[in-house]
Design an enzyme around this catalytic site. Sequence first.
Site, mmCIF file in Angstrom:
data_model
loop_
_atom_site.group_PDB
_atom_site.id
_atom_site.type_symbol
_atom_site.label_atom_id
_atom_site.label_comp_id
_atom_site.label_asym_id
_atom_site.label_seq_id
_atom_site.Cartn_x
_atom_site.Cartn_y
_atom_site.Cartn_z
ATOM 1 N N GLY A 165 0.872 -1.183 0.000
ATOM 2 C CA GLY A 165 0.000 0.000 0.000
ATOM 3 C C GLY A 165 0.896 1.216 0.000
ATOM 4 O O GLY A 165 1.928 1.245 -0.672
ATOM 5 N N ARG A 166 0.510 2.223 0.791
ATOM 6 C CA ARG A 166 1.262 3.494 0.770
ATOM 7 C C ARG A 166 2.690 3.333 1.285
ATOM 8 O O ARG A 166 3.652 3.805 0.674
ATOM 9 C CB ARG A 166 0.522 4.533 1.614
ATOM 10 C CG ARG A 166 -0.779 4.989 0.990
ATOM 11 C CD ARG A 166 -1.546 5.857 1.951
ATOM 12 N NE ARG A 166 -2.120 5.055 3.001
ATOM 13 C CZ ARG A 166 -3.423 4.948 3.247
ATOM 14 N NH1 ARG A 166 -4.284 5.624 2.544
ATOM 15 N NH2 ARG A 166 -3.868 4.174 4.220
ATOM 16 N N ARG A 178 -3.964 -8.046 -1.035
ATOM 17 C CA ARG A 178 -5.358 -8.454 -1.289
ATOM 18 C C ARG A 178 -5.736 -8.125 -2.735
ATOM 19 O O ARG A 178 -6.410 -8.881 -3.401
ATOM 20 C CB ARG A 178 -6.305 -7.718 -0.334
ATOM 21 C CG ARG A 178 -6.473 -8.432 0.990
ATOM 22 C CD ARG A 178 -7.246 -7.587 1.931
ATOM 23 N NE ARG A 178 -6.644 -6.252 2.018
ATOM 24 C CZ ARG A 178 -7.203 -5.204 2.609
ATOM 25 N NH1 ARG A 178 -8.368 -5.318 3.151
ATOM 26 N NH2 ARG A 178 -6.587 -4.043 2.660
ATOM 27 N N ARG A 187 3.374 -4.515 12.475
ATOM 28 C CA ARG A 187 2.931 -4.857 13.825
ATOM 29 C C ARG A 187 3.620 -6.153 14.234
ATOM 30 O O ARG A 187 3.777 -7.076 13.416
ATOM 31 C CB ARG A 187 1.410 -5.074 13.869
ATOM 32 C CG ARG A 187 0.572 -3.804 13.802
ATOM 33 C CD ARG A 187 0.717 -2.940 15.067
ATOM 34 N NE ARG A 187 -0.086 -1.724 15.018
ATOM 35 C CZ ARG A 187 0.347 -0.533 14.601
ATOM 36 N NH1 ARG A 187 1.595 -0.379 14.179
ATOM 37 N NH2 ARG A 187 -0.460 0.518 14.619
ATOM 38 N N GLU A 190 5.324 -5.640 22.909
ATOM 39 C CA GLU A 190 6.129 -4.419 23.029
ATOM 40 C C GLU A 190 5.941 -3.891 24.440
ATOM 41 O O GLU A 190 4.810 -3.896 24.926
ATOM 42 C CB GLU A 190 5.662 -3.357 22.021
ATOM 43 C CG GLU A 190 6.079 -3.716 20.619
ATOM 44 C CD GLU A 190 5.648 -2.692 19.564
ATOM 45 O OE1 GLU A 190 5.240 -1.573 19.935
ATOM 46 O OE2 GLU A 190 5.729 -3.033 18.382
ATOM 47 N N HIS A 243 9.867 0.746 17.935
ATOM 48 C CA HIS A 243 8.661 1.261 17.261
ATOM 49 C C HIS A 243 8.792 2.770 16.983
ATOM 50 O O HIS A 243 7.986 3.577 17.451
ATOM 51 C CB HIS A 243 7.411 0.964 18.109
ATOM 52 C CG HIS A 243 6.135 0.970 17.310
ATOM 53 N ND1 HIS A 243 5.069 0.144 17.590
ATOM 54 C CD2 HIS A 243 5.748 1.701 16.242
ATOM 55 C CE1 HIS A 243 4.086 0.381 16.729
ATOM 56 N NE2 HIS A 243 4.479 1.327 15.908
HETATM 57 C C1 8YV Z 1 2.473 5.261 16.150
HETATM 58 C C2 8YV Z 1 1.994 3.494 14.305
HETATM 59 O O1 8YV Z 1 3.693 5.715 16.632
HETATM 60 O O2 8YV Z 1 0.671 4.854 12.909
HETATM 61 C C3 8YV Z 1 0.857 3.737 13.380
HETATM 62 O O3 8YV Z 1 0.092 2.779 13.089
HETATM 63 O O4 8YV Z 1 2.303 2.394 14.585
HETATM 64 C C4 8YV Z 1 2.814 4.620 14.833
HETATM 65 O O5 8YV Z 1 2.854 5.669 13.940
HETATM 66 C C5 8YV Z 1 1.852 4.482 17.249
HETATM 67 O O6 8YV Z 1 0.752 3.759 16.851
HETATM 68 C C6 8YV Z 1 1.459 5.422 18.403
HETATM 69 O O7 8YV Z 1 0.140 5.946 18.296
#
Ligand code: 8YV
Length: 328
Positions: free
Chosen positions: A154-155, A177, A237, A266, A285
């Site tokens: 995707g992006r 997909r 993730r 995490e 992360h």
């Molecule tokens: C965030 C991320 O830092 O945008 C997402 O899905 O995983 C990260 O950019 C994290 O979710 C904190 O909100």
Amino acid sequence: MKVFINKRIPEMGITMLQEAGLQVIFPENENLTYEEWLKYCQNTDAILSIGGDFKYDKAFFDACPNIKAIALYSVGFDHVDIKEANQRNIPIGNTPDVLSRATSDVAFLLMQSVARRASYNFEKVKQGNWGAFDPLHALGQELYGKTLGVFGLGRIGFQMAEKCKKAFDMEIIYHNRHPNEEAERELNATYVSFDELVRNSDVLSVHANFTPEHKDLFNQSVFDKMNPNAIFINTARGGFHQEADLYNALIDGKIWGAGLDVTNPEPMSADHPILELSNVCVLPHIGSATIEARNGMAQLAAGNIIAFSRGEEMPNCANPEVYSLHSS
Ligand code: 8YV
């Protein structure tokens, strides 16, 4: 309208909310327990929600009936039960695009860091163990002309593929997909089955949205099929990979190395054996952790809340179907 924000975000987002006449509520301390967090959410109309520690599930929505809108400070929305939100007519905003460059930069950084064993070598220097020149010690590998496999083009996946193409003239294969015509046209990317992706990638980088059926998708049976010179990268993730299987694949030489910006769970424990390996780089992360991306996220999240407060559709919504579900 009251808006609860559970952590400080770049000031421009807060200013936008205040200038729109919204009442912004911050917690007294940012490390809330679930119970403390619920109390704030019970007394607010909307949440600008930072982090994925707490789930927006049935139990949450039942406990917080006053919540009418949630604007996530993330593009990912795997911590939200969208079905439950839809049933309650709650739009869920997210922050696409503004973090694609930063997150794909981290995937690219991890790929190179692993290929050249940068973390391991940096650690050696810090420990006063520079070492004598050794023509055979801890050699890396070059990426020129190799094959990048993107799971979820995707992006963010597109930007990772574009960097790999431009920097190393890598071949791009992907599994999605739906076919991505732009990537096929501009990057000469080839759509392949999941099995082909796993078998033919020299670097396999995960960029899909995480859903429950993806849990532990990259497990022993997948690592067993990968090329022993392959590098596995995950900036999406932690739930996508089975961490014990990944560790075993690395020590058994089933794959060559791994770069992770996301772990499962995490934070990763400091004594995790994977951190001892010379062919691994783990980051905490930081995919969207640039000034530019975080400012963009603040603007999109605040924009979503403001639109909601005016009775408009959120411009960036993870569940746009919510606007047609209850309209007739
Ligand atoms: C965030 C991320 O830092 O945008 C997402 O899905 O995983 C990260 O950019 C994290 O979710 C904190 O909100």
